[in-house]
Scaffold this motif. Structure first.
Motif, PDB file in Angstrom:
ATOM      1  N   ARG A   1       0.828  -1.207   0.000  1.00 59.21           N
ATOM      2  CA  ARG A   1       0.000   0.000   0.000  1.00 59.21           C
ATOM      3  C   ARG A   1       0.861   1.255   0.000  1.00 59.21           C
ATOM      4  NH1 ARG A   1      -3.628  -2.039  -2.393  1.00 59.21           N
ATOM      5  NH2 ARG A   1      -4.998  -0.271  -1.967  1.00 59.21           N
ATOM      6  N   ASP A   2       2.094   1.147  -0.494  1.00 61.47           N
ATOM      7  CA  ASP A   2       2.984   2.294  -0.669  1.00 61.47           C
ATOM      8  C   ASP A   2       3.129   2.522  -2.160  1.00 61.47           C
ATOM      9  OD1 ASP A   2       4.944   4.205  -0.783  1.00 61.47           O
ATOM     10  OD2 ASP A   2       6.560   2.940   0.002  1.00 61.47           O
TER      11      ASP A   2
ATOM     12  N   ARG B   1      -9.435   1.643  -5.073  1.00 68.78           N
ATOM     13  CA  ARG B   1      -8.985   0.287  -4.765  1.00 68.78           C
ATOM     14  C   ARG B   1      -7.470   0.181  -4.823  1.00 68.78           C
ATOM     15  NH1 ARG B   1     -13.736  -0.200  -7.710  1.00 68.78           N
ATOM     16  NH2 ARG B   1     -15.375  -1.061  -6.413  1.00 68.78           N
ATOM     17  N   ALA B   2      -6.841   1.146  -5.463  1.00 68.75           N
ATOM     18  CA  ALA B   2      -5.376   1.198  -5.488  1.00 68.75           C
ATOM     19  C   ALA B   2      -4.982   2.653  -5.554  1.00 68.75           C
ATOM     20  CB  ALA B   2      -4.808   0.439  -6.697  1.00 68.75           C
TER      21      ALA B   2
ATOM     22  N   ASP C   1      -8.559   3.934   1.262  1.00 72.48           N
ATOM     23  CA  ASP C   1      -8.147   2.678   0.647  1.00 72.48           C
ATOM     24  C   ASP C   1      -9.265   1.650   0.807  1.00 72.48           C
ATOM     25  OD1 ASP C   1      -6.987   0.282  -0.078  1.00 72.48           O
ATOM     26  OD2 ASP C   1      -5.062   0.729   0.883  1.00 72.48           O
ATOM     27  N   LEU C   2      -9.838   1.210  -0.301  1.00 67.69           N
ATOM     28  CA  LEU C   2     -10.979   0.308  -0.241  1.00 67.69           C
ATOM     29  C   LEU C   2     -10.610  -1.124   0.128  1.00 67.69           C
ATOM     30  CD1 LEU C   2     -13.135   1.608  -3.208  1.00 67.69           C
ATOM     31  CD2 LEU C   2     -13.714   1.649  -0.790  1.00 67.69           C
ATOM     32  N   THR C   3      -9.326  -1.382   0.294  1.00 62.75           N
ATOM     33  CA  THR C   3      -8.958  -2.702   0.806  1.00 62.75           C
ATOM     34  C   THR C   3      -9.084  -2.752   2.333  1.00 62.75           C
ATOM     35  OG1 THR C   3      -6.606  -2.159   1.006  1.00 62.75           O
ATOM     36  CG2 THR C   3      -7.354  -3.035  -1.106  1.00 62.75           C
ATOM     37  N   GLU C   4      -9.285  -1.605   2.952  1.00 63.04           N
ATOM     38  CA  GLU C   4      -9.473  -1.536   4.399  1.00 63.04           C
ATOM     39  C   GLU C   4     -10.971  -1.585   4.714  1.00 63.04           C
ATOM     40  OE1 GLU C   4      -7.548   2.024   5.551  1.00 63.04           O
ATOM     41  OE2 GLU C   4      -5.540   1.321   5.030  1.00 63.04           O
ATOM     42  N   PRO C   5     -11.349  -1.912   5.965  1.00 57.10           N
ATOM     43  CA  PRO C   5     -12.771  -2.017   6.314  1.00 57.10           C
ATOM     44  C   PRO C   5     -13.552  -0.753   5.960  1.00 57.10           C
ATOM     45  CG  PRO C   5     -11.407  -2.903   8.076  1.00 57.10           C
ATOM     46  CD  PRO C   5     -10.470  -2.265   7.096  1.00 57.10           C
ATOM     47  N   PHE C   6     -14.641  -0.944   5.253  1.00 60.33           N
ATOM     48  CA  PHE C   6     -15.411   0.187   4.739  1.00 60.33           C
ATOM     49  C   PHE C   6     -15.963   1.057   5.871  1.00 60.33           C
ATOM     50  CE2 PHE C   6     -19.395   1.935   2.845  1.00 60.33           C
ATOM     51  CZ  PHE C   6     -18.787   2.736   1.892  1.00 60.33           C
TER      52      PHE C   6
ATOM     53  N   ASP D   1     -16.048  -8.319  -3.531  1.00 61.95           N
ATOM     54  CA  ASP D   1     -14.706  -7.999  -3.046  1.00 61.95           C
ATOM     55  C   ASP D   1     -14.453  -6.523  -3.314  1.00 61.95           C
ATOM     56  OD1 ASP D   1     -12.011  -7.638  -2.617  1.00 61.95           O
ATOM     57  OD2 ASP D   1     -11.375  -9.421  -3.706  1.00 61.95           O
ATOM     58  N   PRO D   2     -14.196  -5.697  -2.292  1.00 61.65           N
ATOM     59  CA  PRO D   2     -14.015  -4.259  -2.518  1.00 61.65           C
ATOM     60  C   PRO D   2     -12.794  -3.924  -3.351  1.00 61.65           C
ATOM     61  CG  PRO D   2     -13.426  -4.840  -0.268  1.00 61.65           C
ATOM     62  CD  PRO D   2     -14.059  -6.058  -0.880  1.00 61.65           C
ATOM     63  N   THR D   3     -11.852  -4.860  -3.508  1.00 62.74           N
ATOM     64  CA  THR D   3     -10.659  -4.583  -4.314  1.00 62.74           C
ATOM     65  C   THR D   3     -10.883  -4.874  -5.795  1.00 62.74           C
ATOM     66  OG1 THR D   3      -9.736  -6.803  -4.064  1.00 62.74           O
ATOM     67  CG2 THR D   3      -9.217  -5.201  -2.356  1.00 62.74           C
TER      68      THR D   3
END
Length: 455
Positions: free
Chosen positions: A104-105, A171-172, A191-196, A440-442
Protein backbone atom coordinates in the motif's frame (compact mmCIF):
# COMPACT_ATOMS: atom_id res chain seq x y z
CA UNK A 1 11.33 24.05 0.82
CA UNK A 2 11.63 26.09 -2.44
CA UNK A 3 10.52 24.36 -5.59
CA UNK A 4 13.10 23.17 -8.12
CA UNK A 5 12.98 24.44 -11.69
CA UNK A 6 11.60 21.07 -12.72
CA UNK A 7 8.79 21.30 -10.16
CA UNK A 8 7.96 24.83 -11.32
CA UNK A 9 7.84 23.65 -14.92
CA UNK A 10 5.43 20.86 -13.98
CA UNK A 11 3.19 23.29 -12.08
CA UNK A 12 3.22 25.54 -15.15
CA UNK A 13 2.10 22.56 -17.29
CA UNK A 14 -0.75 21.85 -14.87
CA UNK A 15 -1.89 25.49 -14.75
CA UNK A 16 -1.70 25.88 -18.53
CA UNK A 17 -3.79 22.75 -19.07
CA UNK A 18 -6.25 23.84 -16.35
CA UNK A 19 -6.84 27.20 -18.04
CA UNK A 20 -7.15 25.73 -21.50
CA UNK A 21 -9.39 22.82 -20.46
CA UNK A 22 -11.65 25.09 -18.38
CA UNK A 23 -11.98 28.11 -20.65
CA UNK A 24 -10.34 27.15 -23.92
CA UNK A 25 -10.88 24.42 -26.51
CA UNK A 26 -13.96 26.26 -27.80
CA UNK A 27 -14.84 25.81 -31.45
CA UNK A 28 -17.64 27.33 -33.50
CA UNK A 29 -18.36 24.09 -35.33
CA UNK A 30 -17.53 20.42 -35.35
CA UNK A 31 -15.76 20.91 -38.69
CA UNK A 32 -13.32 23.39 -37.13
CA UNK A 33 -12.72 21.05 -34.21
CA UNK A 34 -12.04 18.12 -36.57
CA UNK A 35 -9.49 20.22 -38.48
CA UNK A 36 -7.74 21.14 -35.22
CA UNK A 37 -7.75 17.53 -34.06
CA UNK A 38 -6.25 16.36 -37.37
CA UNK A 39 -3.33 18.74 -36.84
CA UNK A 40 -2.73 17.41 -33.32
CA UNK A 41 -3.00 13.85 -34.60
CA UNK A 42 -0.46 14.57 -37.33
CA UNK A 43 2.05 15.85 -34.75
CA UNK A 44 1.48 12.74 -32.66
CA UNK A 45 2.03 10.44 -35.63
CA UNK A 46 5.31 12.17 -36.50
CA UNK A 47 6.57 11.31 -33.00
CA UNK A 48 5.87 7.59 -33.34
CA UNK A 49 9.45 6.94 -34.43
CA UNK A 50 10.54 7.48 -30.81
CA UNK A 51 9.17 4.05 -29.83
CA UNK A 52 10.72 0.86 -31.23
CA UNK A 53 7.41 -0.82 -32.10
CA UNK A 54 6.67 1.82 -34.75
CA UNK A 55 10.24 2.56 -35.85
CA UNK A 56 9.70 0.87 -39.20
CA UNK A 57 6.39 2.63 -39.80
CA UNK A 58 6.83 6.24 -38.71
CA UNK A 59 8.53 8.73 -41.05
CA UNK A 60 9.55 12.37 -40.59
CA UNK A 61 6.52 13.40 -42.65
CA UNK A 62 4.27 11.25 -40.51
CA UNK A 63 1.98 8.38 -41.42
CA UNK A 64 -1.75 8.02 -41.89
CA UNK A 65 -3.50 6.73 -38.80
CA UNK A 66 -5.34 4.12 -40.88
CA UNK A 67 -1.97 2.60 -41.85
CA UNK A 68 -1.35 1.57 -38.24
CA UNK A 69 -2.61 -1.81 -37.04
CA UNK A 70 -5.39 -1.97 -34.45
CA UNK A 71 -3.97 -3.25 -31.16
CA UNK A 72 -5.54 -4.67 -28.01
CA UNK A 73 -4.46 -5.54 -24.49
CA UNK A 74 -2.70 -8.71 -25.64
CA UNK A 75 -0.52 -6.79 -28.11
CA UNK A 76 0.17 -4.04 -25.57
CA UNK A 77 1.42 -6.58 -23.02
CA UNK A 78 3.36 -8.69 -25.51
CA UNK A 79 5.21 -5.66 -26.92
CA UNK A 80 5.23 -3.57 -23.75
CA UNK A 81 8.90 -2.56 -23.87
CA UNK A 82 8.61 -1.66 -27.57
CA UNK A 83 5.47 0.41 -27.05
CA UNK A 84 6.97 2.81 -24.51
CA UNK A 85 9.59 5.43 -25.28
CA UNK A 86 11.71 4.58 -22.23
CA UNK A 87 12.22 0.88 -22.89
CA UNK A 88 10.68 -0.20 -19.59
CA UNK A 89 10.04 -3.95 -19.43
CA UNK A 90 6.62 -5.26 -18.43
CA UNK A 91 8.13 -7.45 -15.70
CA UNK A 92 9.78 -4.42 -14.08
CA UNK A 93 6.63 -2.31 -14.27
CA UNK A 94 4.44 -5.09 -12.90
CA UNK A 95 6.95 -5.78 -10.15
CA UNK A 96 6.73 -2.18 -8.90
CA UNK A 97 2.93 -2.06 -9.25
CA UNK A 98 2.26 -5.37 -7.51
CA UNK A 99 4.65 -4.55 -4.67
CA UNK A 100 2.88 -1.21 -4.24
CA UNK A 101 -0.45 -3.02 -3.98
CA UNK A 102 0.99 -5.44 -1.43
CA UNK A 103 2.57 -2.77 0.78
CA UNK A 104 0.00 0.00 0.00
CA UNK A 105 2.98 2.29 -0.67
CA UNK A 106 2.46 3.84 -4.09
CA UNK A 107 5.46 6.17 -4.10
CA UNK A 108 8.04 3.97 -5.95
CA UNK A 109 8.70 4.82 -9.59
CA UNK A 110 10.39 3.11 -12.53
CA UNK A 111 13.02 4.52 -14.87
CA UNK A 112 13.61 7.33 -12.40
CA UNK A 113 10.36 9.28 -12.72
CA UNK A 114 7.59 7.15 -14.23
CA UNK A 115 4.44 6.34 -12.30
CA UNK A 116 3.17 2.78 -12.77
CA UNK A 117 -0.55 2.08 -12.76
CA UNK A 118 -2.10 -1.38 -12.61
CA UNK A 119 -5.10 -2.31 -14.73
CA UNK A 120 -8.02 -3.96 -12.96
CA UNK A 121 -7.64 -7.30 -14.72
CA UNK A 122 -11.40 -7.69 -15.21
CA UNK A 123 -10.80 -9.10 -18.68
CA UNK A 124 -8.24 -11.64 -17.49
CA UNK A 125 -4.50 -10.90 -17.43
CA UNK A 126 -3.51 -7.85 -15.40
CA UNK A 127 -1.47 -5.19 -17.11
CA UNK A 128 0.47 -2.04 -16.25
CA UNK A 129 0.62 1.44 -17.72
CA UNK A 130 3.29 4.13 -17.49
CA UNK A 131 2.77 7.85 -16.97
CA UNK A 132 5.44 10.57 -16.95
CA UNK A 133 5.38 13.60 -14.62
CA UNK A 134 4.30 15.83 -17.52
CA UNK A 135 1.46 13.47 -18.42
CA UNK A 136 0.38 13.40 -14.77
CA UNK A 137 0.12 17.19 -14.79
CA UNK A 138 -1.87 17.19 -18.03
CA UNK A 139 -4.26 14.64 -16.49
CA UNK A 140 -4.60 16.58 -13.25
CA UNK A 141 -5.15 19.90 -15.02
CA UNK A 142 -7.83 18.41 -17.25
CA UNK A 143 -9.70 16.67 -14.43
CA UNK A 144 -9.65 19.70 -12.14
CA UNK A 145 -10.76 22.06 -14.90
CA UNK A 146 -13.51 19.90 -16.33
CA UNK A 147 -14.97 18.28 -13.22
CA UNK A 148 -14.91 20.91 -10.46
CA UNK A 149 -18.02 23.08 -10.21
CA UNK A 150 -17.86 26.89 -10.34
CA UNK A 151 -17.96 27.27 -6.58
CA UNK A 152 -15.01 24.90 -6.11
CA UNK A 153 -12.99 26.62 -8.85
CA UNK A 154 -13.69 30.00 -7.27
CA UNK A 155 -12.53 28.67 -3.90
CA UNK A 156 -9.46 27.15 -5.55
CA UNK A 157 -8.45 30.47 -7.13
CA UNK A 158 -9.03 32.64 -4.03
CA UNK A 159 -5.73 32.23 -2.24
CA UNK A 160 -7.19 33.54 1.04
CA UNK A 161 -10.00 30.96 1.01
CA UNK A 162 -9.59 27.57 2.71
CA UNK A 163 -8.46 24.72 0.44
CA UNK A 164 -10.97 22.53 -1.38
CA UNK A 165 -11.37 19.25 0.50
CA UNK A 166 -11.60 16.15 -1.71
CA UNK A 167 -12.29 12.65 -0.39
CA UNK A 168 -11.08 10.02 -2.85
CA UNK A 169 -12.03 6.32 -2.55
CA UNK A 170 -9.84 3.98 -4.59
CA UNK A 171 -8.98 0.29 -4.76
CA UNK A 172 -5.38 1.20 -5.49
CA UNK A 173 -3.57 4.41 -4.74
CA UNK A 174 -1.18 6.03 -7.13
CA UNK A 175 0.86 9.08 -7.86
CA UNK A 176 -1.39 9.70 -10.85
CA UNK A 177 -4.39 10.55 -8.67
CA UNK A 178 -2.40 12.24 -5.95
CA UNK A 179 -1.02 14.67 -8.57
CA UNK A 180 -4.13 16.71 -7.78
CA UNK A 181 -2.94 17.44 -4.22
CA UNK A 182 -1.53 20.93 -3.59
CA UNK A 183 -1.70 23.77 -1.07
CA UNK A 184 -5.09 24.69 -2.54
CA UNK A 185 -6.54 21.17 -2.29
CA UNK A 186 -6.69 19.00 0.79
CA UNK A 187 -6.74 15.45 -0.46
CA UNK A 188 -7.81 12.44 1.64
CA UNK A 189 -7.32 8.97 0.21
CA UNK A 190 -9.55 6.12 1.43
CA UNK A 191 -8.15 2.68 0.65
CA UNK A 192 -10.98 0.31 -0.24
CA UNK A 193 -8.96 -2.70 0.81
CA UNK A 194 -9.47 -1.54 4.40
CA UNK A 195 -12.77 -2.02 6.31
CA UNK A 196 -15.41 0.19 4.74
CA UNK A 197 -17.05 1.20 8.01
CA UNK A 198 -13.69 2.56 9.20
CA UNK A 199 -13.80 5.07 6.35
CA UNK A 200 -17.45 5.89 7.06
CA UNK A 201 -16.59 6.64 10.68
CA UNK A 202 -13.64 8.83 9.66
CA UNK A 203 -15.76 10.80 7.19
CA UNK A 204 -18.53 11.23 9.75
CA UNK A 205 -16.02 12.48 12.32
CA UNK A 206 -14.64 15.00 9.83
CA UNK A 207 -18.17 16.25 9.11
CA UNK A 208 -18.88 16.60 12.84
CA UNK A 209 -15.72 18.72 13.14
CA UNK A 210 -16.84 20.96 10.27
CA UNK A 211 -14.21 19.55 7.93
CA UNK A 212 -16.26 17.18 5.76
CA UNK A 213 -15.32 16.87 2.09
CA UNK A 214 -16.53 19.44 -0.41
CA UNK A 215 -15.99 16.90 -3.21
CA UNK A 216 -16.61 13.15 -2.98
CA UNK A 217 -14.92 10.93 -5.58
CA UNK A 218 -15.49 7.15 -5.64
CA UNK A 219 -16.53 4.19 -7.78
CA UNK A 220 -20.26 4.14 -8.42
CA UNK A 221 -20.93 1.18 -6.12
CA UNK A 222 -19.08 2.92 -3.28
CA UNK A 223 -21.04 6.14 -3.80
CA UNK A 224 -24.24 4.11 -3.56
CA UNK A 225 -23.09 2.52 -0.29
CA UNK A 226 -22.10 5.92 1.14
CA UNK A 227 -25.50 7.36 0.19
CA UNK A 228 -27.17 4.46 2.01
CA UNK A 229 -25.11 5.15 5.15
CA UNK A 230 -26.06 8.82 4.93
CA UNK A 231 -29.74 7.93 4.55
CA UNK A 232 -29.53 5.72 7.65
CA UNK A 233 -28.02 8.56 9.67
CA UNK A 234 -24.57 6.97 9.97
CA UNK A 235 -22.82 9.50 7.74
CA UNK A 236 -23.36 13.27 8.03
CA UNK A 237 -21.31 14.55 5.13
CA UNK A 238 -22.95 17.02 2.71
CA UNK A 239 -20.73 17.07 -0.40
CA UNK A 240 -21.48 19.80 -2.88
CA UNK A 241 -20.02 17.77 -5.74
CA UNK A 242 -20.16 13.98 -6.24
CA UNK A 243 -18.01 12.31 -8.90
CA UNK A 244 -18.31 8.72 -10.08
CA UNK A 245 -15.17 6.98 -11.34
CA UNK A 246 -13.96 3.50 -12.38
CA UNK A 247 -17.38 1.82 -12.83
CA UNK A 248 -20.55 2.19 -14.87
CA UNK A 249 -22.88 4.58 -13.05
CA UNK A 250 -26.23 2.77 -12.89
CA UNK A 251 -29.33 5.01 -13.16
CA UNK A 252 -30.71 3.78 -9.83
CA UNK A 253 -27.42 4.56 -8.07
CA UNK A 254 -27.39 8.06 -9.58
CA UNK A 255 -30.96 8.57 -8.38
CA UNK A 256 -30.06 7.36 -4.87
CA UNK A 257 -27.28 9.97 -4.74
CA UNK A 258 -29.61 12.71 -5.98
CA UNK A 259 -32.21 11.86 -3.37
CA UNK A 260 -29.71 11.81 -0.51
CA UNK A 261 -27.46 14.77 -1.27
CA UNK A 262 -29.43 16.74 -3.84
CA UNK A 263 -26.55 16.47 -6.30
CA UNK A 264 -26.50 14.89 -9.73
CA UNK A 265 -23.26 12.88 -9.82
CA UNK A 266 -20.72 13.72 -12.49
CA UNK A 267 -18.71 11.01 -14.20
CA UNK A 268 -15.06 10.53 -15.10
CA UNK A 269 -14.69 7.74 -17.64
CA UNK A 270 -11.09 6.72 -17.10
CA UNK A 271 -9.43 3.58 -18.42
CA UNK A 272 -5.90 2.22 -18.55
CA UNK A 273 -5.77 3.67 -22.05
CA UNK A 274 -6.43 7.24 -20.95
CA UNK A 275 -8.93 9.83 -19.79
CA UNK A 276 -11.81 9.13 -22.15
CA UNK A 277 -14.82 11.21 -21.10
CA UNK A 278 -15.99 13.71 -18.48
CA UNK A 279 -19.34 15.18 -17.48
CA UNK A 280 -19.83 18.89 -18.19
CA UNK A 281 -21.72 21.35 -15.99
CA UNK A 282 -24.95 20.52 -17.84
CA UNK A 283 -24.67 16.82 -17.04
CA UNK A 284 -23.59 15.64 -20.50
CA UNK A 285 -20.83 13.04 -20.70
CA UNK A 286 -18.44 14.36 -23.39
CA UNK A 287 -15.73 12.28 -25.00
CA UNK A 288 -12.36 13.83 -24.17
CA UNK A 289 -11.64 14.35 -27.86
CA UNK A 290 -9.34 17.28 -27.05
CA UNK A 291 -6.81 14.61 -26.06
CA UNK A 292 -8.12 11.36 -27.58
CA UNK A 293 -9.12 10.48 -31.14
CA UNK A 294 -11.93 7.92 -31.18
CA UNK A 295 -12.73 5.60 -34.07
CA UNK A 296 -16.00 3.68 -33.84
CA UNK A 297 -16.72 0.03 -34.53
CA UNK A 298 -20.51 0.04 -34.76
CA UNK A 299 -22.36 -2.80 -33.06
CA UNK A 300 -25.87 -2.16 -34.40
CA UNK A 301 -27.45 -1.10 -37.68
CA UNK A 302 -28.87 2.06 -36.08
CA UNK A 303 -25.35 3.23 -35.16
CA UNK A 304 -26.18 3.90 -31.54
CA UNK A 305 -23.68 1.52 -29.88
CA UNK A 306 -20.00 1.13 -30.67
CA UNK A 307 -16.69 -0.23 -29.45
CA UNK A 308 -14.11 2.60 -29.35
CA UNK A 309 -10.66 2.46 -30.91
CA UNK A 310 -8.64 5.19 -29.22
CA UNK A 311 -5.49 7.13 -30.00
CA UNK A 312 -4.25 9.32 -27.14
CA UNK A 313 -2.11 12.19 -28.43
CA UNK A 314 -1.26 13.44 -24.93
CA UNK A 315 0.67 10.26 -24.14
CA UNK A 316 4.34 10.27 -25.10
CA UNK A 317 5.70 7.62 -22.72
CA UNK A 318 3.45 4.64 -23.36
CA UNK A 319 1.97 4.93 -26.82
CA UNK A 320 -1.75 4.35 -27.21
CA UNK A 321 -2.41 4.27 -30.95
CA UNK A 322 -5.51 2.60 -32.42
CA UNK A 323 -6.16 0.67 -29.21
CA UNK A 324 -9.45 -1.25 -29.20
CA UNK A 325 -11.20 -1.11 -25.84
CA UNK A 326 -13.51 -3.81 -24.50
CA UNK A 327 -16.21 -1.25 -23.69
CA UNK A 328 -19.59 -0.61 -25.28
CA UNK A 329 -20.48 3.09 -25.62
CA UNK A 330 -23.88 4.46 -26.61
CA UNK A 331 -24.81 7.66 -28.43
CA UNK A 332 -28.13 9.24 -29.36
CA UNK A 333 -27.95 10.44 -33.00
CA UNK A 334 -31.03 12.64 -32.45
CA UNK A 335 -29.72 14.38 -29.33
CA UNK A 336 -29.50 18.19 -29.55
CA UNK A 337 -26.22 20.06 -29.17
CA UNK A 338 -25.07 20.37 -25.57
CA UNK A 339 -25.85 23.80 -24.08
CA UNK A 340 -22.33 23.95 -22.60
CA UNK A 341 -21.11 24.88 -26.08
CA UNK A 342 -18.62 22.06 -26.54
CA UNK A 343 -18.83 20.34 -29.93
CA UNK A 344 -17.25 17.09 -28.75
CA UNK A 345 -19.33 13.89 -28.88
CA UNK A 346 -21.83 13.41 -26.07
CA UNK A 347 -22.30 9.83 -24.86
CA UNK A 348 -25.78 8.68 -23.95
CA UNK A 349 -24.15 6.11 -21.67
CA UNK A 350 -21.15 3.90 -21.03
CA UNK A 351 -22.96 0.56 -21.18
CA UNK A 352 -20.01 -1.43 -19.88
CA UNK A 353 -17.57 -3.92 -21.25
CA UNK A 354 -18.17 -5.87 -24.42
CA UNK A 355 -18.63 -9.01 -22.34
CA UNK A 356 -21.61 -7.32 -20.66
CA UNK A 357 -23.51 -7.93 -23.90
CA UNK A 358 -25.42 -11.18 -23.34
CA UNK A 359 -25.64 -13.52 -26.35
CA UNK A 360 -28.10 -16.38 -26.80
CA UNK A 361 -29.29 -18.54 -29.70
CA UNK A 362 -32.31 -17.28 -31.62
CA UNK A 363 -35.39 -19.47 -31.45
CA UNK A 364 -34.75 -20.55 -35.04
CA UNK A 365 -31.26 -21.72 -34.03
CA UNK A 366 -29.61 -20.06 -37.05
CA UNK A 367 -28.33 -16.84 -35.50
CA UNK A 368 -27.58 -15.13 -32.20
CA UNK A 369 -29.65 -12.71 -30.16
CA UNK A 370 -27.85 -9.87 -28.36
CA UNK A 371 -29.15 -8.30 -25.15
CA UNK A 372 -27.36 -5.01 -24.52
CA UNK A 373 -26.71 -3.92 -20.92
CA UNK A 374 -29.12 -0.98 -20.96
CA UNK A 375 -31.97 -3.29 -22.00
CA UNK A 376 -31.17 -5.71 -19.17
CA UNK A 377 -30.89 -2.89 -16.63
CA UNK A 378 -34.28 -1.50 -17.67
CA UNK A 379 -35.86 -4.94 -17.18
CA UNK A 380 -34.29 -5.36 -13.74
CA UNK A 381 -35.36 -1.85 -12.72
CA UNK A 382 -39.00 -2.91 -13.05
CA UNK A 383 -38.60 -5.05 -9.90
CA UNK A 384 -36.03 -2.92 -8.06
CA UNK A 385 -38.37 -2.48 -5.10
CA UNK A 386 -38.05 -6.21 -4.38
CA UNK A 387 -34.29 -6.41 -3.70
CA UNK A 388 -31.34 -4.28 -2.61
CA UNK A 389 -28.98 -5.15 -5.46
CA UNK A 390 -28.52 -7.65 -8.28
CA UNK A 391 -25.97 -9.35 -10.51
CA UNK A 392 -26.33 -11.41 -13.69
CA UNK A 393 -23.74 -13.78 -15.18
CA UNK A 394 -24.24 -15.69 -18.41
CA UNK A 395 -22.70 -19.16 -18.42
CA UNK A 396 -23.38 -20.96 -21.67
CA UNK A 397 -27.16 -20.95 -22.17
CA UNK A 398 -27.86 -20.27 -18.49
CA UNK A 399 -28.55 -16.86 -17.03
CA UNK A 400 -27.40 -16.89 -13.40
CA UNK A 401 -29.11 -14.21 -11.28
CA UNK A 402 -28.16 -13.19 -7.73
CA UNK A 403 -30.39 -10.90 -5.64
CA UNK A 404 -29.35 -9.11 -2.46
CA UNK A 405 -31.92 -9.10 0.37
CA UNK A 406 -34.79 -10.27 -1.86
CA UNK A 407 -38.36 -9.69 -0.69
CA UNK A 408 -40.86 -12.58 -0.81
CA UNK A 409 -41.70 -13.35 -4.42
CA UNK A 410 -38.73 -11.38 -5.80
CA UNK A 411 -37.21 -14.33 -7.66
CA UNK A 412 -40.53 -15.13 -9.35
CA UNK A 413 -40.92 -11.50 -10.48
CA UNK A 414 -37.38 -11.34 -11.85
CA UNK A 415 -37.80 -14.72 -13.55
CA UNK A 416 -40.92 -13.48 -15.34
CA UNK A 417 -39.25 -10.19 -16.34
CA UNK A 418 -36.23 -11.92 -17.84
CA UNK A 419 -38.36 -14.55 -19.58
CA UNK A 420 -40.43 -11.79 -21.20
CA UNK A 421 -37.24 -9.96 -22.20
CA UNK A 422 -35.86 -13.08 -23.86
CA UNK A 423 -39.17 -13.80 -25.60
CA UNK A 424 -39.36 -10.24 -26.93
CA UNK A 425 -35.95 -10.79 -28.55
CA UNK A 426 -36.84 -14.37 -29.62
CA UNK A 427 -33.93 -15.75 -27.62
CA UNK A 428 -33.52 -19.01 -25.69
CA UNK A 429 -31.97 -19.27 -22.21
CA UNK A 430 -32.57 -20.77 -18.78
CA UNK A 431 -32.84 -18.41 -15.78
CA UNK A 432 -31.10 -19.79 -12.67
CA UNK A 433 -30.92 -18.14 -9.24
CA UNK A 434 -27.71 -18.25 -7.18
CA UNK A 435 -27.14 -17.08 -3.59
CA UNK A 436 -25.93 -13.50 -3.16
CA UNK A 437 -22.26 -13.10 -2.28
CA UNK A 438 -20.75 -9.85 -1.01
CA UNK A 439 -18.45 -8.24 -3.58
CA UNK A 440 -14.71 -8.00 -3.05
CA UNK A 441 -14.02 -4.26 -2.52
CA UNK A 442 -10.66 -4.58 -4.31
CA UNK A 443 -12.36 -5.74 -7.52
CA UNK A 444 -14.25 -3.43 -9.85
CA UNK A 445 -18.00 -4.00 -9.48
CA UNK A 446 -19.71 -5.45 -12.55
CA UNK A 447 -23.40 -6.29 -12.55
CA UNK A 448 -23.65 -7.96 -15.95
CA UNK A 449 -21.01 -10.39 -17.24
CA UNK A 450 -20.95 -12.92 -20.07
CA UNK A 451 -18.38 -15.51 -19.09
CA UNK A 452 -16.23 -17.03 -21.84
CA UNK A 453 -17.23 -20.45 -23.08
CA UNK A 454 -15.27 -23.25 -21.46
CA UNK A 455 -13.38 -25.47 -23.80
Amino acid sequence: MPRSWNDRALVAVLLARFVRARWGYRFRSRARFDAWQRRRLARFLRRLGTVPHYAGVAQPAGVELSALPVVDKGVLLEHFDGLNSRGVRLADALGVALEAERTRDFAPLVAGDLTVGLSSGTSGRRGAFLVSPRERMLWAGTVLARVLDRRSVGQLLRLWAPPVRIAFFLRAGGNLYESVASSRIRFSFHDLTEPFDTHVAALDASAAAGAGPHVLVAPASVLGALAERAHDGRLRIRPRLVISVAEVLEPEVAERIRREWGRTPRQVYQATEGLLALTCEHGSLHLNEESVHVEREWLDAERTRFTPIVTDFDRRTQIIARYRLDDVLRVDPAAPACPCGRVTTVLAAVDGRADAVLRFPHECGLREVELFPDVVRQAMAAASDAYADWRIRQRGLDLHVSLASPAPGAEARVHDLLERLLQSHEGRAVVVFDPWEAADPTVKARRIVREPARG
